[in-house]
Every structure is written in C-alpha cells, then in structure tokens.
Write an enzyme that holds these catalytic residues in place. Structure first.
Site, PDB file in Angstrom:
ATOM      1  CE  LYS A  21      -1.987  -1.141   3.938  1.00 26.06           C
ATOM      2  NZ  LYS A  21      -1.323  -2.427   4.224  1.00 26.06           N
ATOM      3  NE  ARG A  96      -4.796  -0.938   9.983  1.00 26.25           N
ATOM      4  CZ  ARG A  96      -3.625  -0.559   9.463  1.00 26.25           C
ATOM      5  NH1 ARG A  96      -3.477   0.645   8.988  1.00 26.25           N
ATOM      6  NH2 ARG A  96      -2.623  -1.387   9.428  1.00 26.25           N
ATOM      7  NE  ARG A 135       7.744  -2.152   6.265  1.00 28.71           N
ATOM      8  CZ  ARG A 135       6.436  -2.060   6.448  1.00 28.71           C
ATOM      9  NH1 ARG A 135       5.682  -1.541   5.504  1.00 28.71           N
ATOM     10  NH2 ARG A 135       5.897  -2.500   7.562  1.00 28.71           N
ATOM     11  NE  ARG A 168       6.166  -0.107  10.134  1.00 26.28           N
ATOM     12  CZ  ARG A 168       5.053  -0.138   9.413  1.00 26.28           C
ATOM     13  NH1 ARG A 168       4.970   0.511   8.262  1.00 26.28           N
ATOM     14  NH2 ARG A 168       4.002  -0.820   9.823  1.00 26.28           N
ATOM     15  NE  ARG A 179       2.075  -4.786  11.157  1.00 24.51           N
ATOM     16  CZ  ARG A 179       3.179  -4.605  10.427  1.00 24.51           C
ATOM     17  NH1 ARG A 179       4.340  -5.025  10.857  1.00 24.51           N
ATOM     18  NH2 ARG A 179       3.099  -3.988   9.275  1.00 24.51           N
TER      19      ARG A 179
END
Ligand code: AP5
Length: 225
Positions: A21, A96, A135, A168, A179
C-alpha cells in the site's frame, strides 16, 4: 462513476500489512500530487515525539493491535478539515474498521466529495512475512526500501534525504503474524462495505511493483474516479 462534485479525487489503498500500500501510494503521490494520508506514518510520528496520542498508540502498535477508533478517528477528521486546495486525498491504512469507514464517508460528503476508488492489494501470508522482515524505512521522509529487492544506494542511508534507514519496531516476525491476524479479524470485513458501493479495484499485490502500479495508474487515468 465520475469525478466527485468538487473535482477532488479520493483514493483508498487497502490490503493486508506488507501488500504494498505504502509503496504504491508513494508512487501515486509523486505522479498525481495527491495528499498522502498514512495513518501508520502519523502514529509513528506521534510515537517518536512522545505526544499523549503517541504514548497511547505505541502500546497497541508494538503488539500489532489496532489503535482504538476514538484515538485515530479525530486525528484523521482534523487532518481532512485542515486540508484545503489539494487535488485529492490518498488514504493508506485508513479506514480499517466500519466506524472509520463511516466517519470518512460522512466528512467527505460534508466536503462535497466521496471515495472514488478503493485499490485492494492482496497477497499471501508467505510473501508478506518475506517482505516485511526485509523492509527498511527512512525515519526522516518515510521512503520505503527492501534489503533484497530495493536497497538504498548507500547502506543505511536514504537516497532521497540522507536520513537513517531503519527496521520498523512492528516488523518482527511475531508482530507481523499478529498484524495479519488482526487484519483478518477486524479489517478484512470492510471489503464488503466497499464492494457494495461498486468502488473496489482488486490488484494482485504479488506482481512486481511496476506492474501493479501500471494497472492502478491506467485505471485511475481511464476512469477519472
Ligand atoms: P501501517 O503503517 O498502516 O502498517 P500496515 O497496514 O501493517 O501496512 P504496512 O505499512 O506494514 O505495509 P504496506 O502494505 O504499506 O507495504 P509496503 O508498501 O511498506 O500501520 C501500522 C500500525 O499502526 C498498525 O498495526 C496499527 O497498530 C496502527 N494503525 C495504523 N492505521 C490505523 C488505523 N486506521 N486504525 C487503527 N490502527 C492503525 O511494502 C512492504 C515491503 O514490501 C517493502 O519493503 C517494499 O519495498 C516491499 N514491496 C512492496 N510491494 C512490493 C512488490 N510488489 N514486490 C516486491 N516487494 C514489494
């Protein structure tokens, strides 16, 4: 489906964590100039600054849980109400939950506009874990990298702003799995809400970045949503 009343486009990037996203939103923002509203980025900034919202949000984010609606909704509402003279909004990570989706519809309607397109990027849990564990993100400008597929030119330094490129806090394997569960249990259900409105565009999130982008771009140009 045409342009909204006042010509302002509203696009929502939707999908599980790691579907791409943020990556696609950054490309769309560069090309179309829409205001990118990433609730994850807004919350991370609040955590960094140790604001009251940040302190509350951190507990949820570290566990991979959603931040409560009564915390996130006023933040987004305020951001929308203060944004004038922008060509459009590009939501990333919002809404969400159904209350979030309803609030967004209400505020946009008061502004004389509506969501034109929800871009649903979908991919498998296996791919998601691979992507998120590799990431890295620039802590200064938020640019997204991947250690294998999209590393910065200089290790640990952002190509754009020279900021520090970091992992992160919520990209540990255990939190990624939590998640994903939270997405399935609490977020995936809004897909029905969007489907009913006829504004959903499903894109295979497993495709290479540029291929997904071409599909999205072509749709937005052709449909003028
Ligand atoms: P948020 O920051 O929104 O995280 P998320 O939804 O879990 O999504 P991600 O940012 O992890 O993934 P992405 O889909 O953007 O993927 P990306 O493009 O980075 O939220 C974080 C937390 O904040 C939540 O858990 C919650 O606690 C809280 N929160 C936020 N919004 C909230 C809300 N509305 N309500 C309540 N709580 C909220 O890509 C991932 C990696 O894959 C990158 O390395 C990238 O380079 C790579 N990649 C991307 N696309 C491709 C591709 N096509 N091929 C190969 N690699 C790719």
């Amino acid at each position: 489906m045409g342009e909204s009343n006042n010509g302002m486009r509203v696009i929502v990037m939707f999908g599980p964590p790691g579907a791409g996203k943020g990556t696609q939103a950054q490309k769309l923002q560069e090309e179309f100039g829409y205001l990118h509203i990433s609730t994850g980025d807004i919350l991370r900034e609040a955590v960094e600054k140790k604001t009251p919202v940040g302190l509350k949000a951190k507990k949820c984010m570290d566990k991979g849980e959603l931040v409560p609606d009564d915390v996130i909704i006023p933040i987004v509402k305020d951001k929308l109400e203060r944004s004038i003279n922008v060509p459009g909004f590009l939501f990333d990570g919002f809404p969400r939950t159904i209350p979030q989706a309803e609030m967004l519809d209400k505020v946009l309607s008061e502004m004389g506009t509506a969501i034109g397109r929800v871009i649903y990027l979908n991919t498998t849990a296996k791919i998601i874990v691979k992507r998120l564990s590799g990431r890295r993100t620039c802590e200064k400008c938020g640019k997204i990298y991947h250690m294998v597929t999209l590393p910065p030119k200089i290790d640990g330094k952002c190509d754009e702003c020279n900021g520090r490129v970091i992992l992160r806090d919520d990209d540990s394997e255990e939190t990624i799995i939590r998640r994903l569960k939270v997405y399935e249990q609490q977020t995936a259900a809004i897909l029905k809400y969007f489907k009913k409105k006829g504004i959903l565009l499903e894109v295979d999130g497993a495709l290479p970045v540029k291929d997904s982008y071409e599909i999205i771009r072509a749709n937005l140009i052709q449909e003028k949503v």
